[in-house]
Design a protein around this motif. Sequence first.
Motif, mmCIF file in Angstrom:
data_model
loop_
_atom_site.group_PDB
_atom_site.id
_atom_site.type_symbol
_atom_site.label_atom_id
_atom_site.label_comp_id
_atom_site.label_asym_id
_atom_site.label_seq_id
_atom_site.Cartn_x
_atom_site.Cartn_y
_atom_site.Cartn_z
ATOM 1 N N ASP A 1 0.992 -1.144 -0.052
ATOM 2 C CA ASP A 1 0.044 -0.049 0.042
ATOM 3 C C ASP A 1 0.805 1.319 -0.111
ATOM 4 N N ARG A 2 0.977 1.883 -1.144
ATOM 5 C CA ARG A 2 2.038 2.883 -1.117
ATOM 6 C C ARG A 2 1.642 4.080 -0.511
ATOM 7 N N LEU A 3 0.334 4.561 -0.300
ATOM 8 C CA LEU A 3 -0.098 5.642 0.695
ATOM 9 C C LEU A 3 0.438 5.373 1.991
ATOM 10 N N ALA A 4 -0.032 4.083 2.425
ATOM 11 C CA ALA A 4 0.150 3.877 3.899
ATOM 12 C C ALA A 4 1.702 3.761 4.119
ATOM 13 N N LEU A 5 2.484 3.380 3.195
ATOM 14 C CA LEU A 5 3.993 3.348 3.531
ATOM 15 C C LEU A 5 4.282 4.587 3.536
ATOM 16 N N PHE A 6 4.098 5.597 2.566
ATOM 17 C CA PHE A 6 4.202 6.947 2.637
ATOM 18 C C PHE A 6 4.093 7.441 4.074
ATOM 19 N N GLY A 7 2.730 7.344 4.796
ATOM 20 C CA GLY A 7 2.359 7.744 6.043
ATOM 21 C C GLY A 7 3.327 7.082 6.923
ATOM 22 N N LEU A 8 3.520 5.881 6.951
ATOM 23 C CA LEU A 8 4.202 5.185 7.971
ATOM 24 C C LEU A 8 5.850 5.790 8.095
ATOM 25 N N LEU B 1 -1.541 14.486 7.399
ATOM 26 C CA LEU B 1 -1.852 13.645 5.957
ATOM 27 C C LEU B 1 -1.400 12.288 6.283
ATOM 28 N N ALA B 2 -0.104 12.305 6.680
ATOM 29 C CA ALA B 2 0.607 10.941 6.824
ATOM 30 C C ALA B 2 -0.189 10.072 8.010
ATOM 31 N N PHE B 3 -0.569 10.593 9.036
ATOM 32 C CA PHE B 3 -1.338 9.855 10.058
ATOM 33 C C PHE B 3 -2.528 9.177 9.406
ATOM 34 N N ASN B 4 -3.323 10.384 8.552
ATOM 35 C CA ASN B 4 -4.644 9.728 7.784
ATOM 36 C C ASN B 4 -4.452 8.808 6.915
ATOM 37 N N PHE B 5 -3.141 8.746 6.051
ATOM 38 C CA PHE B 5 -2.772 7.661 5.255
ATOM 39 C C PHE B 5 -2.650 6.375 5.970
ATOM 40 N N LEU B 6 -1.696 6.578 6.912
ATOM 41 C CA LEU B 6 -1.589 5.249 7.872
ATOM 42 C C LEU B 6 -2.547 4.743 8.386
ATOM 43 N N GLY B 7 -3.774 5.516 8.799
ATOM 44 C CA GLY B 7 -4.877 5.009 9.355
ATOM 45 C C GLY B 7 -5.799 4.359 8.175
ATOM 46 N N ASP B 8 -6.116 4.873 7.145
ATOM 47 C CA ASP B 8 -6.653 4.265 6.123
ATOM 48 C C ASP B 8 -5.975 3.092 5.633
ATOM 49 N N GLY B 9 -4.673 2.726 5.537
ATOM 50 C CA GLY B 9 -4.045 1.675 5.307
ATOM 51 C C GLY B 9 -4.024 0.459 6.192
ATOM 52 N N LEU B 10 -3.828 0.852 7.468
ATOM 53 C CA LEU B 10 -4.110 -0.167 8.653
ATOM 54 C C LEU B 10 -5.499 -0.663 8.459
#
Lengths: 310, 300
Positions: free
Chosen positions: B13-20, B280-289
């Motif tokens: 998940d590219r967006l989640a990896l960016f967030g992480l 934004l990163a926390f939101n991407f990570l949350g969506d990805g999780l």
Amino acid sequence: MYGYLVKRVLWIPVLLAVITFLVFVLGVYGPGDPVQLMLGQHANPETVVRLRHELGLDRPLMVQYTGYISKFLQGDLGTSLKYRGQPVSRLIGRCLGVSAPLNAVALGWSIPLGVLLGILAAYKENTPIDRIIVLTVVVGISMPVFAIAPILLYFLAVKVHVLPPGGWDGIFSTKVILPAIVLGIGPLAVMVRQTRAAVLTTISEMYVTTARAKGLLEGRIMFSHILPNALIPVMTIVGLMLGSLVGGAFVTELLFGIPGCGQLALQVFTARDYPMIMAFTILGALAFIVSNLLVDFLYFAIDPRIRRPQ
Amino acid sequence: MNLKEVLRGLGHDRLALFGLTIVVILLVTGIFAPLIAPYGYKDQNLDAAEQPVSREHLLGTDQLGRDIFSRIVWGARTASFVVVVSLALGTPVGIFLGAITGYFGGIVDTIVMRIADILFAFPGMLLIFFLASTLGPRIDQISRSIAALDPLVKGGYIDYIVVVVTLSLIGWAGGARLVRGQFLSIKERDYIDAARCLGASNWRLIFRHILPNAASPIIVSLSMGAGGIILSEAFLSFLGIGIRPPNPSWGAMIFTNYAFWRTRPMLVWIPGLVIGVIILAFNFLGDGLNRALNPFSKRR
């Protein structure tokens, strides 16, 4: 369902009583002895006693509270400490005259556009258009006002002199455009997200399949079968959004030099002007509770499925 | 659902990896701020005031000659401290209250949920401002009278206590509601009945059988909540009720540098964008999780 609404309405006076009591106790005594805070550490003891009596702070707490509430109900919110002698109600009335139209303009462009973009994204699900809209929305939700405003200001007011950088001349002046854009971005993003999700859920309903099977045009299915049903849950979000506008309004008014409630609230919060702080907090909660209740009633009036007992 | 599968899900998940990545950078920068920042956050050098970008000052200096890059790095320490401590104080309370109210119901349920209702009756930011500005002076006073907190008081860290206490006073309620809802639905499942028939006690059911199955929404909401805490801290500090100068806070940097938005816009843009990118990163990570933890749910 009627029972639920009755319960909600009956709970409100209790909620308001608890809220006003908490705000009163925290507002007056939270920061420490208000008289001591006003006069400083080395005040003359006689002055302290006199001021305490003048402000009615030497009476028992419950007497003070009921006194405050009975005056509150008559529209008397006390007088401001920072703006000496000015009645709180007049100060708040004046600032609402600026903030209310500003926020109305912000919601006026962002809610309709948000619904349209949400429909577009749902209609084009999993295409590049959908992905771009969804990604932009997450960015829009994440970027706080104080990140967006300075950048827009710099490019639109300094680099290209298309818009004035700040101030307030009512909503029919170009000065309203930038702050209204900045304030509307958050609500826009929320509306797109909610509308998209609601439309996607409704599209898979049986009656939409039926409409398709009857051979109706896609446009007709969207506007007379899907939207009326999809937009009902979206409406509830508008009520909740009024709450999130508060934070944005504080910052936006400060950044653009708009003399509204956000700026006034900031001044009184930092000056520990407790009659003003209490009035702002109680009125804010009241507006929030009432708007959410109205949304519930509207929901109930529009959607017959909720009215039917389960 | 084991850890490996979740990590594999996140890895694709590219967006989640960016967030992480951004979240890890934030925490590492926060922990090692003194090693990373070339200057201290209070170091003023009036001879080097208002410098542009240079090798000595990666992002230039402000009107007092403080290195912007260093203040951003120290600001990461403030932000990560506030996030970690607020979550550490509020989350366990929220989970515990949500668990017992959802499991046992009854009078405790009514009381706790009515208290949560009171917190939810306010527009969020207004309540945060109200609590921070009314409790601030009192927390200051109490902190000064507790001897154990002396090093914090002398170091000028009372603002941090005020912010963290305010945010955790509010933060538990959302978690409690979420966990309660999870418990209400999970406790009706057959495997819970089965465990009860085998003689499992209430506490064993709560902690060993229900809570682990309610974990994924809790983890997702923690990530989203972290973004909210970053935003609230920045708001409070921007408005002068949170972390106040000279302590480093991105929100306060935006406010003090705002006087120069025309002439040196970067001073305002950088802290603003840093805050935005982290939320934004926390939101991407949350969506990805959410996607990784619920692979079978049709998330939209």
